[in-house]
Design an enzyme around this catalytic site. Structure first.
Site, PDB file in Angstrom:
ATOM      1  N   HIS A 215       0.837  -1.100   0.106  1.00 56.91           N
ATOM      2  CA  HIS A 215      -0.075   0.153  -0.028  1.00 56.91           C
ATOM      3  C   HIS A 215       0.785   1.454   0.242  1.00 56.91           C
ATOM      4  O   HIS A 215       0.324   2.269  -0.285  1.00 56.91           O
ATOM      5  CB  HIS A 215      -0.991  -0.118   1.215  1.00 56.91           C
ATOM      6  N   SER A 219      -0.257  -1.258  -6.050  1.00 64.99           N
ATOM      7  CA  SER A 219      -0.148  -2.274  -7.000  1.00 64.99           C
ATOM      8  C   SER A 219       0.467  -1.986  -8.110  1.00 64.99           C
ATOM      9  O   SER A 219       0.390  -0.748  -8.805  1.00 64.99           O
ATOM     10  CB  SER A 219      -1.683  -3.016  -7.221  1.00 64.99           C
ATOM     11  N   LYS A 243     -14.465  -7.482  -8.322  1.00 68.26           N
ATOM     12  CA  LYS A 243     -13.701  -8.299  -9.201  1.00 68.26           C
ATOM     13  C   LYS A 243     -13.187  -9.447  -8.413  1.00 68.26           C
ATOM     14  O   LYS A 243     -13.012 -10.752  -8.698  1.00 68.26           O
ATOM     15  CB  LYS A 243     -12.767  -7.505  -9.884  1.00 68.26           C
ATOM     16  N   ASP A 244     -12.573  -9.150  -7.216  1.00 70.48           N
ATOM     17  CA  ASP A 244     -11.900 -10.031  -6.202  1.00 70.48           C
ATOM     18  C   ASP A 244     -13.144 -11.262  -5.787  1.00 70.48           C
ATOM     19  O   ASP A 244     -12.783 -12.482  -5.700  1.00 70.48           O
ATOM     20  CB  ASP A 244     -11.371  -9.484  -5.151  1.00 70.48           C
ATOM     21  N   GLU A 287       4.717 -33.698  -1.780  1.00 73.01           N
ATOM     22  CA  GLU A 287       3.543 -32.980  -2.129  1.00 73.01           C
ATOM     23  C   GLU A 287       4.187 -32.466  -3.516  1.00 73.01           C
ATOM     24  O   GLU A 287       5.298 -32.029  -3.928  1.00 73.01           O
ATOM     25  CB  GLU A 287       2.741 -32.287  -1.390  1.00 73.01           C
TER      26      GLU A 287
END
Lengths: 426, 264
Positions: A215, A219, A243-244, A287
Site C-alpha cells: 500500500h 499495486s 472483481k475479487d 507433495e
C-alpha cells in the site's frame, strides 16, 4: 433496542476514530484505496492467497482440537476425525486440499510478479517479504504433511531432515537436534506439531508487512508504469472488491470440486498406511508443490570440487528460492512489464516450462532420462536467474511505454467517452 | 464488449496456456505414476461420479464376504459395530452381529481381563491379538488392515478387485518362492495371500449367485465404504455447494459487469 437516532453510529465511529483511527484506516486501505484501473484477473491471486491463509488457519485450529500429536495415536486420531467428528471429513479434506490450493495460488501470484516485473523499484522489499512468506509456507506445509503420521509423512520427514546431515562437521549433530532423538519419532512429531501451529501466525504478521509495503506505492499493473494521478486509479471498493469476489467464487468452485469429488487425488495413497520405520516405501515423493525443489536436490549426482554431491544438491535446492531475494538487482531492465520487453516476454515462458519439467523430474524415480532432464532443467534454472535476467535487460530494446495508464486504457482498451476522467464512486 | 475482445488477444491466449501449464504441474505426478503400472481392469462402481452413492445391498453382501472369508486373516481396525447401521442394518441386527463376537474387556473388580459378547460400541475385533501373532500364523507375512486398504493403494477399488480376481498359473519359467502365489496385478507378481475366493465361498441370503467376480465386487464395495464412510454425504453436499457457487459466480459476474460498465 439500539439507538436509532440519525447520526448515532457516525458519532460513535467519530469518537473511536479520534482515539484509535481504526475505521478510518479500513476506509483508507480497503475502500478509498486508489488502485490502478487496468488490473487484470492475474491480480486476483494476492487477495486469494490471503483468504486461503485464513481458511487454513480456521480449519487447522478446528482440526487441532481433535488431533493427538503422538506417534502412537496420531494416525488413528486423524481417522477418528474422518469418521466420528461431525463434519470432520469436511474439515480435514478442506485443510488437506487447501494446502495444494494455497500453493497453486501463491505460485501463480509469484509468476505474475515475474511476468509484470512487480519486484522492481520501488517494490523490492515487497517482493523480498513475499519470498520470506514462500519460505515459511514451504516449512509449514512440510511439517503439516508429517502430522497424519502415515508412511509418506514419516519418510518425507526422514528424508528432508536428513538433508541437514550433509553440512560438514556439525551436520549429524543438527539432525539429532532436529529429531530430538536418534531417529524421526515421537519428539519429532511433537515439535513439528507445535511449529506447524505457530508458523501460520508468523506468516499472518509477515503478510501484514507485505500489505503495508504494497500500500506504500500501490499495486503494479499490466503496463508496469507508475500511477500518474487520479485519472489512472479507481477506488478499491466497489471495483476490485466485486472483481475479487467473482474471482474468489470461481476459485472456490475448483477447490470444492477437489474437496467433494477428488479429495485424495493430490495426495499419496501411501499416507493411508500408518508410519512404519521398518519399511521404506518404493518411491518417496513430496507433495506436488515441492517437486521442483526435490528435483534440483536430486539432480546433483557428482561432487563439485570439494563439496559432496549431497551437500551441493541441498545448497542448490535452497538457492533456488534464495536467489529470488536478489531478483530485483539481477534483472537489469528498467521496464517492468513483459508486454514492452520483446525478448523477456518469450524467455519468461522458458522458465515456466523449466519449472514444470523440474516438477515432472521430481515425481519420477531418478533413473535414465529423468536424471539428464533434471540436470539440464536445474542448470537452466540458474542460467535463467543469474545470466539471462541481467543479460536480457542489457541487450533488449524495450517498446515505447504508454504515457500513462489512463492514456493506454483510452487508446488500447475501451473507448468510451470519459474513460480517462477521474472516477467518482458510484 | 471488452471482455470478448480480450479473449482473442495473443496475450490472453498465453495466459490460458499458462493456466494449462500450471494444471499440468498439478497432474504430472499422478499421470507419470500411472504409466509404469499394469493397467487395472476398470469396474463399474455405484459410488463413482458426482451422483455416485453406495449400493447398500452390495455393501451388506460385501460385509458377509468379509466376515466369512477375509476376517480369518485381515482386521478392519477402524470399524465399529455401530457403523454397520450406516449400511442398512437396523439396531437389533447390529446388536445381534456384535453379540456374535467375543471381545476382551476389563480388568474387572478382581483385576482380571474377561471375555464378553460384543456390543455396538465396540470396534470389530481382528483375528489376531497383535501383528506378531498374525505373522506367526501366516508364514511370516502380515495381512494388512482392510479398513483403509482402498485409499491406501493406487487405483483404489479397481486395484483391490484386480488383486482378488488376478490369480493365475505362474508363466513358464517364472521362479516362485516357497508358499507364494502368482497374481497378475500384485507388484512383483508374488503374493503371500492364497486365492481367497472361490465360487460359492459364501451363500448370499438375497439369492445373488456367489461367483468370484460378484463376491470380489461386493467385498470391494464394502471395503470402499469402510475406508470412506462419508462418501454419500460428501457427494450430496458437494453438489449443493457447487450449484450454489455456480449461481453465486453468475450473480457476481453480472454485478462486476454492471459496476465496471462506466470504466470499460
Amino acid at each position: 433496542m439500539a439507538d436509532t437516532r440519525p447520526g448515532a453510529t457516525a458519532r460513535i465511529i467519530r469518537w473511536i476514530d479520534y482515539r484509535l483511527p481504526f475505521v478510518q484506516f479500513l476506509n483508507h486501505e480497503l475502500n478509498e484505496y486508489p488502485t490502478p484501473r487496468n488490473l487484470s484477473y492475474w491480480w486476483n491471486f494476492g487477495s486469494l492467497s490471503g483468504i486461503m491463509l485464513v481458511v487454513m488457519i480456521v480449519t487447522g485450529i478446528m482440526l487441532a482440537t481433535q488431533y493427538t500429536p503422538s506417534a502412537d495415536l496420531a494416525f488413528d486420531s486423524v481417522e477418528r476425525i474422518m469418521r466420528d467428528v461431525n463434519y470432520g471429513w469436511l474439515l480435514r479434506y478442506l485443510h488437506m486440499n487447501g494446502g495444494s490450493m494455497f500453493f497453486a495460488i501463491v505460485y501463480i501470484h509469484l509468476f505474475r510478479g515475474l511476468y509484470y516485473g512487480s519486484y522492481k523499484t520501488p517494490r523490492e522489499l515487497l517482493w523480498i517479504i513475499g519470498v520470506i512468506i514462500l519460505l515459511l509456507l514451504v516449512a509449514t506445509a512440510f511439517m503439516g504433511y508429517v502430522l497424519p503420521w502415515g508412511q509418506m509423512s514419516y519418510w518425507a520427514a526422514t528424508v528432508i531432515t536428513n538433508l541437514f546431515s550433509a553440512i560438514p562437521v556439525i551436520g549429524p549433530g543438527i539432525v539429532t537436534f532436529l529429531w530430538g532423538g536418534f531417529t524421526v519419532g515421537d519428539p519429532t512429531l511433537h515439535r513439528f506439531y507445535a511449529l506447524h501451529y505457530l508458523l501460520p501466525f508468523v506468516i499472518v504478521a509477515i503478510v501484514l508487512l507485505h500489505l503495508v509495503a504494497l500500500h506504500r506505492h500501490g499495486s503494479n499493473n499490466p503496463l508496469g508504469i507508475d500511477q500518474k494521478g487520479p485519472q489512472d486509479t479507481i477506488p478499491f471498493h466497489p471495483y476490485y472488491t466485486i472483481k475479487d469476489l467473482f474471482g474468489l467464487t470461481v476459485f472456490l468452485l475448483i477447490y470444492a470440486f477437489f474437496v467433494f469429488y477428488a479429495p485424495n487425488f493430490l495426495g499419496e495413497p501411501d499416507n493411508y498406511i500408518p508410519a512404519n520405520p521398518m519399511q521404506t516405501p518404493n518411491h518417496i515423493v513430496p507433495e506436488w508443490y515441492l517437486l521442483p525443489y526435490y528435483a534440483i536436490l536430486r539432480s546433483i549426482t557428482f561432487p563439485i570440487l570439494f563439496i559432496s554431491s549431497k551437500l551441493a544438491g541441498v545448497i542448490l535446492a535452497f538457492s533456488s528460492i534464495f536467489i529470488l531475494f536478489f531478483l530485483p538487482w539481477l534483472d537489469t531492465s528498467p521496464v517492468r512489464s513483459a508486454r514492452f520487453r520483446p525478448i523477456y516476454k518469450r524467455v519468461f515462458w522458458l522458465l515456466v516450462i523449466d519449472v514444470i519439467a523440474l516438477g515432472w523430474v521430481g515425481a519420477n524415480p531418478p533413473e535414465g532420462i529423468v536424471v539428464t532432464v533434471g540436470q539440464i532443467a536445474t542448470l537452466y534454472y540458474f542460467i535463467h536467474m543469474l545470466i539471462l535476467f541481467p543479460l536480457i535487460g542489457k541487450l533488449e530494446r524495450p517498446l515505447p511505454l504508454p504515457s500513462s495508464i489512463s492514456a493506454a486504457v483510452q487508446s488500447g482498451g475501451a473507448r468510451l467517452s470519459g474513460a480517462g476522467a477521474p472516477l467518482a464512486k458510484p | 464488449m471488452a471482455p470478448e475482445r480480450r479473449w482473442r488477444s495473443p496475450e490472453m491466449l498465453k495466459h490460458v496456456f499458462a493456466a494449462m501449464a500450471l494444471s499440468t504441474v498439478l497432474l504430472a505426478p499422478v499421470l507419470v505414476r500411472a504409466a509404469d503400472e499394469i493397467p487395472l481392469p476398470r469396474q463399474e462402481w455405484s459410488f463413482e461420479g458426482v451422483f455416485g452413492t453406495y449400493d447398500l445391498a452390495s455393501l451388506q453382501r460385501g460385509f458377509q464376504v468379509y466376515k466369512e472369508v477375509c476376517s480369518v486373516c485381515h482386521p478392519v481396525k477402524h470399524l465399529y459395530f455401530r457403523n454397520l447401521a450406516e449400511i442398512g442394518y437396523n439396531e437389533d441386527e447390529v446388536k445381534a452381529i456384535a453379540a456374535g463376537y467375543q471381545v476382551t474387556d476389563g480388568p474387572n473388580d478382581e483385576g482380571q481381563m474377561y471375555q464378553r459378547p460384543g456390543r455396538p460400541s465396540d470396534p470389530v475385533p481382528g483375528p489376531f491379538p497383535n501383528d506378531q501373532a498374525a505373522r506367526a500364523a501366516n508364514n511370516g507375512a502380515l495381512p494388512p488392515d482392510q479398513s483403509l486398504i482402498v485409499k491406501a493403494r493406487p487405483g483404489g477399488p479397481n486395484y483391490v478387485y484386480a488383486i482378488l480376481t488376478g490369480y493365475k498359473e505362474a508363466p513358464e519359467g517364472f521362479k516362485m518362492l516357497e508358499g507364494m502365489n502368482y497374481n497378475e496385478f500384485f507388484a512383483g507378481h508374488q503374493i503371500a495371500m492364497p486365492p481367497p475366493l472361490s465360487d460359492n465361498s459364501v451363500t448370499f441370503a438375497d439369492g445373488t449367485p456367489a461367483t468370484v467376480p460378484q463376491m470380489a465386487h461386493d467385498v470391494t464395495s464394502f471395503l470402499t465404504w469402510a475406508a470412506e464412510p462419508n462418501l454419500d454425504d460428501r457427494h450430496r453436499i458437494g453438489f449443493k455447494v457447487i450449484m450454489f457457487l455456480i449461481v453465486a459466480a453468475g450473480v457476481f459476474y453480472a454485478a462486476k459487469r454492471k459496476i465496471w460498465a462506466p470504466i470499460h
